[in-house]
Write a protein that holds these residues in place. Structure first.
Motif, PDB file in Angstrom:
ATOM      1  N   HIS A   1       0.855  -1.185   0.000  1.00  0.00           N
ATOM      2  CA  HIS A   1       0.000   0.000   0.000  1.00  0.00           C
ATOM      3  C   HIS A   1       0.890   1.233   0.000  1.00  0.00           C
ATOM      4  O   HIS A   1       1.707   1.425   0.898  1.00  0.00           O
ATOM      5  N   TRP A   2       0.746   2.062  -1.035  1.00  0.00           N
ATOM      6  CA  TRP A   2       1.622   3.233  -1.180  1.00  0.00           C
ATOM      7  C   TRP A   2       0.828   4.411  -1.708  1.00  0.00           C
ATOM      8  O   TRP A   2       0.187   4.329  -2.750  1.00  0.00           O
ATOM      9  N   LYS A   3       0.830   5.512  -0.933  1.00  0.00           N
ATOM     10  CA  LYS A   3       0.201   6.766  -1.343  1.00  0.00           C
ATOM     11  C   LYS A   3      -1.250   6.578  -1.772  1.00  0.00           C
ATOM     12  O   LYS A   3      -1.694   7.102  -2.784  1.00  0.00           O
ATOM     13  N   GLY A   4      -1.998   5.816  -0.975  1.00  0.00           N
ATOM     14  CA  GLY A   4      -3.423   5.669  -1.212  1.00  0.00           C
ATOM     15  C   GLY A   4      -3.816   4.593  -2.204  1.00  0.00           C
ATOM     16  O   GLY A   4      -5.004   4.399  -2.463  1.00  0.00           O
ATOM     17  N   SER A   5      -2.849   3.862  -2.771  1.00  0.00           N
ATOM     18  CA  SER A   5      -3.160   2.814  -3.745  1.00  0.00           C
ATOM     19  C   SER A   5      -2.460   1.515  -3.358  1.00  0.00           C
ATOM     20  O   SER A   5      -1.421   1.529  -2.697  1.00  0.00           O
ATOM     21  N   TRP A   6      -3.049   0.398  -3.789  1.00  0.00           N
ATOM     22  CA  TRP A   6      -2.458  -0.919  -3.580  1.00  0.00           C
ATOM     23  C   TRP A   6      -1.752  -1.369  -4.856  1.00  0.00           C
ATOM     24  O   TRP A   6      -2.260  -1.167  -5.962  1.00  0.00           O
ATOM     25  N   TYR A   7      -0.585  -1.987  -4.683  1.00  0.00           N
ATOM     26  CA  TYR A   7       0.195  -2.492  -5.799  1.00  0.00           C
ATOM     27  C   TYR A   7       0.526  -3.966  -5.564  1.00  0.00           C
ATOM     28  O   TYR A   7       0.788  -4.386  -4.436  1.00  0.00           O
ATOM     29  N   ALA A   8       0.512  -4.730  -6.657  1.00  0.00           N
ATOM     30  CA  ALA A   8       0.960  -6.119  -6.630  1.00  0.00           C
ATOM     31  C   ALA A   8       2.343  -6.176  -7.258  1.00  0.00           C
ATOM     32  O   ALA A   8       2.550  -5.681  -8.369  1.00  0.00           O
ATOM     33  N   ILE A   9       3.294  -6.775  -6.552  1.00  0.00           N
ATOM     34  CA  ILE A   9       4.667  -6.867  -7.044  1.00  0.00           C
ATOM     35  C   ILE A   9       5.007  -8.337  -7.220  1.00  0.00           C
ATOM     36  O   ILE A   9       4.747  -9.156  -6.322  1.00  0.00           O
ATOM     37  N   GLY A  10       5.560  -8.681  -8.369  1.00  0.00           N
ATOM     38  CA  GLY A  10       5.917 -10.070  -8.609  1.00  0.00           C
ATOM     39  C   GLY A  10       6.517 -10.265  -9.988  1.00  0.00           C
ATOM     40  O   GLY A  10       6.777  -9.306 -10.728  1.00  0.00           O
ATOM     41  N   TYR A  11       6.698 -11.537 -10.338  1.00  0.00           N
ATOM     42  CA  TYR A  11       7.347 -11.880 -11.607  1.00  0.00           C
ATOM     43  C   TYR A  11       6.299 -11.977 -12.711  1.00  0.00           C
ATOM     44  O   TYR A  11       5.356 -12.766 -12.628  1.00  0.00           O
TER      45      TYR A  11
END
Length: 323
Positions: free
Chosen positions: A177-187
């Motif tokens: 969760h960064w700056k009000g948004s959710w991110y998915a990190i992966g390959y």
């Protein structure tokens, strides 16, 4: 009494450290012995290490250090859990329903004074985040589960640039969760590299017939920061940046996500940071512009020159607009 009440009562009895038979617990709690058996089965299923010793002098007991572990939280712990729940809930935490149940259990087994105190503390903290809809929460739950289980997903993603959504295999390493948004990190198996994706732009997720092993030392948070601002955290090109100014301005600067992550020292009227050289020529000057003359860059000289150039370009742009 509910089953949860019976389970908690049995747990309190077993925490005494002595063995107790099902009949003894049933008589003590004035419930049927079959209820005791069902509650013990449920406690074991939830992870409580209950051991049944047979023979004369036998009975049920709790294994190891679990008997000495605290079942209830003190006032400070209760307050912290409520506040943490507020932050998580407002940030769009994907397991909101489970969170609400946990907080409900905390309140259920509290006395009247504790409940009043918790309600007062709960009303004292508010958080403002952009709203997260139910569809995005479902996506986050699926991503988090895939990351924990090492399951590859087939992800349909919309870049938001007018292009048609595209499908790709995706190994989820973590969600951030960064700056009000959710991110998915992966390959990303389409691009064959580690990438980050906005959760609210994921159109569809479905299980793929494949598994993966998450790299041991991988940090999803660090990858996201480096992908958003390449070079800002590059260890090989870090430069010391010293900035002077009044405490109020420095306090605001160190609350900025980039400067807060790179702060190395703080003294009266001055703060020092370690930033990547590439970021000094690109992003950092624009982050410093809003502070105007309230801050003074002491070093490096290259950042002073770059900020002066950016300011001159901005002034020229608006002067030309007035013509």
């Amino acid at each position: 009494m509910s089953k949860a009440d019976h389970m908690l009562s049995i747990l309190w009895l077993l925490r005494s450290g002595r063995r107790m038979t099902a009949r003894e617990m049933a008589d003590k709690l004035e419930i049927h012995v079959r209820t005791v058996y069902r509650c013990i089965d449920s406690l074991c299923a939830s992870g409580v290490p209950i051991i049944a010793d047979s023979g004369p002098g036998g009975g049920y007991r709790i294994l190891g250090q679990f008997a000495e572990s605290p079942l209830l939280f003190d006032a400070e712990e209760q307050k912290a859990l409520l506040h943490a729940a507020t932050f998580a809930r407002e940030a769009g935490y994907p397991h909101t329903e489970a969170l609400e149940r946990a907080v409900g259990k905390l309140k259920l087994y509290s006395n009247e004074d504790q409940l009043i105190r918790m309600e007062l503390h709960d009303r004292g903290v508010s958080v403002i985040y952009p709203p997260s809809d139910d569809r995005e929460k479902a996506v986050l739950r699926q991503l988090e589960e895939a990351a924990a289980q090492g399951m590859t997903l087939e992800m349909v993603y919309d870049k938001g640039r007018g292009e048609p959504p595209r499908s790709r295999g995706f190994d989820t390493y973590g969600i951030v969760h960064w700056k009000g948004s959710w991110y998915a990190i992966g390959y990303c198996r389409l691009r064959q590299t580690v990438r980050s994706f906005r959760a609210d732009r994921i159109v569809e997720l479905r299980p793929a017939n494949s598994r993966f092993v998450r790299p041991e030392a991988f940090s999803a948070k660090r990858h996201l920061l480096e992908s958003m601002l390449p070079g800002a955290l590059d260890d090989e090109t870090l430069v010391t940046v010293r900035i002077a100014g009044p405490e109020l301005a420095l306090n605001e600067l160190t609350r900025h996500w980039l400067f807060g992550h790179t702060l190395v020292s703080r003294s009266e009227g001055e703060a020092a940071f370690r930033l990547g050289q590439a970021s000094l020529n690109s992003y950092v000057p624009y982050f410093l512009l809003p502070y105007g003359t309230s801050l003074t860059i002491l070093e490096p000289a290259t950042l002073v020159e770059r900020l002066a150039k950016v300011s001159a370009e901005l002034a020229q742009y608006y002067n030309e607009m007035k013509r």
